[in-house]
Write a protein that holds these residues in place. Structure first.
Motif, PDB file in Angstrom:
ATOM      1  N   SER A 160      43.272   6.319  19.588  1.00  0.00           N
ATOM      2  CA  SER A 160      42.841   4.967  19.935  1.00  0.00           C
ATOM      3  C   SER A 160      41.640   4.990  20.864  1.00  0.00           C
ATOM      4  CB  SER A 160      43.981   4.197  20.587  1.00  0.00           C
ATOM      5  OG  SER A 160      44.322   4.788  21.814  1.00  0.00           O
ATOM      6  N   GLU A 161      40.901   3.926  20.833  1.00  0.00           N
ATOM      7  CA  GLU A 161      39.731   3.734  21.692  1.00  0.00           C
ATOM      8  C   GLU A 161      40.084   2.762  22.802  1.00  0.00           C
ATOM      9  OE1 GLU A 161      36.651   4.907  21.813  1.00  0.00           O
ATOM     10  OE2 GLU A 161      36.642   6.095  20.009  1.00  0.00           O
ATOM     11  N   LYS A 162      39.477   2.934  23.948  1.00  0.00           N
ATOM     12  CA  LYS A 162      39.616   1.979  25.038  1.00  0.00           C
ATOM     13  C   LYS A 162      38.219   1.540  25.443  1.00  0.00           C
ATOM     14  CE  LYS A 162      41.018   1.305  29.754  1.00  0.00           C
ATOM     15  NZ  LYS A 162      41.383   1.911  31.020  1.00  0.00           N
ATOM     16  N   LEU A 163      37.972   0.250  25.398  1.00  0.00           N
ATOM     17  CA  LEU A 163      36.707  -0.315  25.849  1.00  0.00           C
ATOM     18  C   LEU A 163      36.997  -1.067  27.138  1.00  0.00           C
ATOM     19  CD1 LEU A 163      33.735  -0.498  25.110  1.00  0.00           C
ATOM     20  CD2 LEU A 163      34.225  -2.654  23.978  1.00  0.00           C
ATOM     21  N   ASN A 164      36.542  -0.530  28.244  1.00  0.00           N
ATOM     22  CA  ASN A 164      36.839  -1.092  29.559  1.00  0.00           C
ATOM     23  C   ASN A 164      35.873  -2.211  29.924  1.00  0.00           C
ATOM     24  OD1 ASN A 164      38.383  -0.851  32.081  1.00  0.00           O
ATOM     25  ND2 ASN A 164      36.388  -0.375  32.948  1.00  0.00           N
ATOM     26  N   TYR A 165      36.427  -3.276  30.507  1.00  0.00           N
ATOM     27  CA  TYR A 165      35.574  -4.366  30.979  1.00  0.00           C
ATOM     28  C   TYR A 165      36.226  -5.016  32.189  1.00  0.00           C
ATOM     29  CZ  TYR A 165      38.842  -7.712  28.989  1.00  0.00           C
ATOM     30  OH  TYR A 165      39.967  -8.440  28.719  1.00  0.00           O
ATOM     31  N   TYR A 166      35.435  -5.757  32.929  1.00  0.00           N
ATOM     32  CA  TYR A 166      35.905  -6.511  34.086  1.00  0.00           C
ATOM     33  C   TYR A 166      35.398  -7.936  33.949  1.00  0.00           C
ATOM     34  CZ  TYR A 166      36.354  -1.807  35.973  1.00  0.00           C
ATOM     35  OH  TYR A 166      36.682  -0.488  36.152  1.00  0.00           O
TER      36      TYR A 166
ATOM     37  N   ASP B  18      31.926  -1.399  30.302  1.00  0.00           N
ATOM     38  CA  ASP B  18      31.597   0.029  30.226  1.00  0.00           C
ATOM     39  C   ASP B  18      31.416   0.358  28.753  1.00  0.00           C
ATOM     40  OD1 ASP B  18      31.787   0.667  32.945  1.00  0.00           O
ATOM     41  OD2 ASP B  18      33.915   1.075  32.827  1.00  0.00           O
ATOM     42  N   LEU B  19      30.208   0.692  28.359  1.00  0.00           N
ATOM     43  CA  LEU B  19      29.964   1.035  26.962  1.00  0.00           C
ATOM     44  C   LEU B  19      30.736   2.293  26.576  1.00  0.00           C
ATOM     45  CD1 LEU B  19      26.136   0.301  26.790  1.00  0.00           C
ATOM     46  CD2 LEU B  19      28.013  -1.130  25.986  1.00  0.00           C
ATOM     47  N   LYS B  20      30.873   2.506  25.287  1.00  0.00           N
ATOM     48  CA  LYS B  20      31.616   3.643  24.759  1.00  0.00           C
ATOM     49  C   LYS B  20      31.123   4.957  25.369  1.00  0.00           C
ATOM     50  CE  LYS B  20      32.934   5.604  20.314  1.00  0.00           C
ATOM     51  NZ  LYS B  20      32.875   5.463  18.872  1.00  0.00           N
TER      52      LYS B  20
ATOM     53  N   LEU C 199      21.563   3.624  30.103  1.00  0.00           N
ATOM     54  CA  LEU C 199      21.937   5.005  29.855  1.00  0.00           C
ATOM     55  C   LEU C 199      22.320   5.703  31.153  1.00  0.00           C
ATOM     56  CD1 LEU C 199      22.061   7.216  27.670  1.00  0.00           C
ATOM     57  CD2 LEU C 199      19.704   7.775  28.234  1.00  0.00           C
ATOM     58  N   ALA C 200      23.331   6.540  31.102  1.00  0.00           N
ATOM     59  CA  ALA C 200      23.807   7.346  32.240  1.00  0.00           C
ATOM     60  C   ALA C 200      24.303   6.484  33.397  1.00  0.00           C
ATOM     61  CB  ALA C 200      22.722   8.309  32.706  1.00  0.00           C
ATOM     62  N   ALA C 201      24.878   5.322  33.088  1.00  0.00           N
ATOM     63  CA  ALA C 201      25.434   4.438  34.118  1.00  0.00           C
ATOM     64  C   ALA C 201      26.760   3.885  33.618  1.00  0.00           C
ATOM     65  CB  ALA C 201      24.459   3.303  34.420  1.00  0.00           C
ATOM     66  N   ASP C 202      27.368   3.009  34.402  1.00  0.00           N
ATOM     67  CA  ASP C 202      28.562   2.289  33.988  1.00  0.00           C
ATOM     68  C   ASP C 202      28.534   0.904  34.628  1.00  0.00           C
ATOM     69  OD1 ASP C 202      29.404   2.615  36.647  1.00  0.00           O
ATOM     70  OD2 ASP C 202      30.800   4.202  36.161  1.00  0.00           O
ATOM     71  N   SER C 203      29.585   0.133  34.460  1.00  0.00           N
ATOM     72  CA  SER C 203      29.593  -1.241  34.960  1.00  0.00           C
ATOM     73  C   SER C 203      29.439  -1.312  36.474  1.00  0.00           C
ATOM     74  CB  SER C 203      30.877  -1.952  34.534  1.00  0.00           C
ATOM     75  OG  SER C 203      32.007  -1.271  35.038  1.00  0.00           O
ATOM     76  N   GLY C 204      29.804  -0.272  37.183  1.00  0.00           N
ATOM     77  CA  GLY C 204      29.651  -0.233  38.629  1.00  0.00           C
ATOM     78  C   GLY C 204      28.211  -0.361  39.086  1.00  0.00           C
ATOM     79  N   PHE C 205      27.273  -0.105  38.199  1.00  0.00           N
ATOM     80  CA  PHE C 205      25.856  -0.252  38.508  1.00  0.00           C
ATOM     81  C   PHE C 205      25.545  -1.657  39.006  1.00  0.00           C
ATOM     82  CE2 PHE C 205      21.665  -1.641  37.051  1.00  0.00           C
ATOM     83  CZ  PHE C 205      20.841  -0.698  37.632  1.00  0.00           C
TER      84      PHE C 205
ATOM     85  N   LYS D 196      35.048   3.904  32.430  1.00  0.00           N
ATOM     86  CA  LYS D 196      36.446   4.062  32.031  1.00  0.00           C
ATOM     87  C   LYS D 196      36.678   3.818  30.544  1.00  0.00           C
ATOM     88  CE  LYS D 196      38.304   3.028  36.567  1.00  0.00           C
ATOM     89  NZ  LYS D 196      39.161   2.137  37.375  1.00  0.00           N
ATOM     90  N   SER D 197      35.613   3.638  29.770  1.00  0.00           N
ATOM     91  CA  SER D 197      35.752   3.506  28.319  1.00  0.00           C
ATOM     92  C   SER D 197      35.849   4.887  27.699  1.00  0.00           C
ATOM     93  CB  SER D 197      34.556   2.756  27.716  1.00  0.00           C
ATOM     94  OG  SER D 197      34.560   1.411  28.098  1.00  0.00           O
TER      95      SER D 197
END
Length: 64
Positions: A2-8, A48-50, A23-29, A54-55
């Motif tokens: 399974s895939e997990k796509l993390n979001y807030y 958080d992109l694939k 690129l090279a970042a996540d939602s915390g940016f 946490k994706s």
């Protein structure tokens, strides 16, 4: 597998904002910047992109 796509989702305003990292970042940016957005007017969505943050990253395709 399974895939997990993390979001807030922050706040609950009537207008939506979607913030997507680069690129090279996540939602915390975006965290240092979201406090400047009016909480009464906007709902802020961070993703958080694939393979980022946490994706998960598996060699499968997301299905609706």
């Amino acid at each position: 597998m399974s895939e997990k796509l993390n979001y807030y989702q922050l706040w609950n305003g009537p207008n939506d904002i979607l913030l997507i990292h680069g690129l090279a970042a996540d939602s915390g940016f975006w965290l240092p910047l979201v406090n400047y957005i009016d909480k009464t007017k906007y709902t802020v969505n961070l993703i958080d992109l694939k393979g980022h943050g946490k994706s998960s990253f598996n060699d499968v395709t997301f299905l609706p």
